[in-house]
Design a protein around this motif. Sequence first.
Motif, PDB file in Angstrom:
ATOM      1  N   LYS A 180       8.803   4.838  -0.395  1.00 55.30           N
ATOM      2  CA  LYS A 180       8.180   3.544  -0.101  1.00 55.30           C
ATOM      3  C   LYS A 180       8.442   3.205   1.363  1.00 55.30           C
ATOM      4  CE  LYS A 180       8.371  -1.338  -1.361  1.00 55.30           C
ATOM      5  NZ  LYS A 180       9.032  -2.332  -2.216  1.00 55.30           N
ATOM      6  N   LEU A 181       7.366   2.988   2.125  1.00 59.36           N
ATOM      7  CA  LEU A 181       7.463   2.643   3.544  1.00 59.36           C
ATOM      8  C   LEU A 181       6.853   1.271   3.750  1.00 59.36           C
ATOM      9  CD1 LEU A 181       6.019   6.065   4.294  1.00 59.36           C
ATOM     10  CD2 LEU A 181       8.229   5.411   5.202  1.00 59.36           C
ATOM     11  N   THR A 182       7.553   0.420   4.481  1.00 54.63           N
ATOM     12  CA  THR A 182       7.077  -0.938   4.735  1.00 54.63           C
ATOM     13  C   THR A 182       6.929  -1.145   6.234  1.00 54.63           C
ATOM     14  OG1 THR A 182       8.198  -1.710   2.754  1.00 54.63           O
ATOM     15  CG2 THR A 182       7.536  -3.385   4.336  1.00 54.63           C
ATOM     16  N   PHE A 183       5.779  -1.696   6.625  1.00 55.49           N
ATOM     17  CA  PHE A 183       5.469  -1.934   8.029  1.00 55.49           C
ATOM     18  C   PHE A 183       5.244  -3.426   8.237  1.00 55.49           C
ATOM     19  CE2 PHE A 183       4.135   2.265   6.797  1.00 55.49           C
ATOM     20  CZ  PHE A 183       4.716   3.059   7.773  1.00 55.49           C
ATOM     21  N   GLY A 194      -0.887  -0.734  -0.604  1.00 57.55           N
ATOM     22  CA  GLY A 194      -1.177  -1.980  -1.300  1.00 57.55           C
ATOM     23  C   GLY A 194      -0.161  -2.226  -2.391  1.00 57.55           C
ATOM     24  N   ASP A 195      -0.531  -3.074  -3.320  1.00 60.20           N
ATOM     25  CA  ASP A 195       0.361  -3.419  -4.433  1.00 60.20           C
ATOM     26  C   ASP A 195       0.409  -2.275  -5.437  1.00 60.20           C
ATOM     27  OD1 ASP A 195       0.910  -5.978  -3.435  1.00 60.20           O
ATOM     28  OD2 ASP A 195      -0.904  -6.793  -4.366  1.00 60.20           O
ATOM     29  N   ILE A 196       1.595  -1.764  -5.673  1.00 58.43           N
ATOM     30  CA  ILE A 196       1.766  -0.636  -6.590  1.00 58.43           C
ATOM     31  C   ILE A 196       1.317  -1.012  -8.004  1.00 58.43           C
ATOM     32  CG2 ILE A 196       4.179  -1.068  -7.209  1.00 58.43           C
ATOM     33  CD1 ILE A 196       2.790   2.401  -6.340  1.00 58.43           C
ATOM     34  N   GLU A 197       1.405  -2.307  -8.329  1.00 58.56           N
ATOM     35  CA  GLU A 197       0.975  -2.759  -9.651  1.00 58.56           C
ATOM     36  C   GLU A 197      -0.531  -2.564  -9.863  1.00 58.56           C
ATOM     37  OE1 GLU A 197       2.657  -4.936  -7.513  1.00 58.56           O
ATOM     38  OE2 GLU A 197       4.622  -4.587  -8.383  1.00 58.56           O
ATOM     39  N   ILE A 208       3.193   1.419   2.166  1.00 53.30           N
ATOM     40  CA  ILE A 208       2.563   2.696   1.848  1.00 53.30           C
ATOM     41  C   ILE A 208       3.546   3.481   0.997  1.00 53.30           C
ATOM     42  CG2 ILE A 208       1.716   4.892   2.777  1.00 53.30           C
ATOM     43  CD1 ILE A 208       0.753   3.357   5.206  1.00 53.30           C
ATOM     44  N   TYR A 209       3.022   4.071  -0.056  1.00 54.19           N
ATOM     45  CA  TYR A 209       3.821   4.891  -0.949  1.00 54.19           C
ATOM     46  C   TYR A 209       3.402   6.337  -0.747  1.00 54.19           C
ATOM     47  CZ  TYR A 209       4.653   0.397  -3.111  1.00 54.19           C
ATOM     48  OH  TYR A 209       5.006  -0.900  -3.330  1.00 54.19           O
ATOM     49  N   GLU A 210       4.381   7.207  -0.552  1.00 50.18           N
ATOM     50  CA  GLU A 210       4.109   8.623  -0.385  1.00 50.18           C
ATOM     51  C   GLU A 210       4.630   9.366  -1.618  1.00 50.18           C
ATOM     52  OE1 GLU A 210       5.033  12.324   2.659  1.00 50.18           O
ATOM     53  OE2 GLU A 210       5.824  10.349   3.114  1.00 50.18           O
ATOM     54  N   PHE A 211       3.733  10.061  -2.280  1.00 50.23           N
ATOM     55  CA  PHE A 211       4.088  10.805  -3.476  1.00 50.23           C
ATOM     56  C   PHE A 211       4.215  12.281  -3.126  1.00 50.23           C
ATOM     57  CE2 PHE A 211       2.135   6.929  -4.868  1.00 50.23           C
ATOM     58  CZ  PHE A 211       2.893   6.563  -5.967  1.00 50.23           C
TER      59      PHE A 211
END
Length: 67
Positions: free
Chosen positions: A3-6, A30-33, A62-65
């Motif tokens: 999880k990356l937050t800007f 965006g919102d992971i939900e 941004i979520y990186e999988f």
Amino acid sequence: MIKLTFTTYEELIEWLESRKNDNENHYYYGDIECMDGELYTINDIMHDAEPAWFENGGVSTIYEFDS
């Protein structure tokens, strides 16, 4: 998942630019939900990114999988 937050548009663009050669669909923003299983490339995010995401103290996540 990473999880990356800007907190600024410039910070986001700098990170996106550093990953511009990554063409894998393994990012979500965006919102992971609200995630419906669709993953995006760095280019997709670069195309959609805009300064308005950060108005009034907004942040972008941004979520990186794993690819």
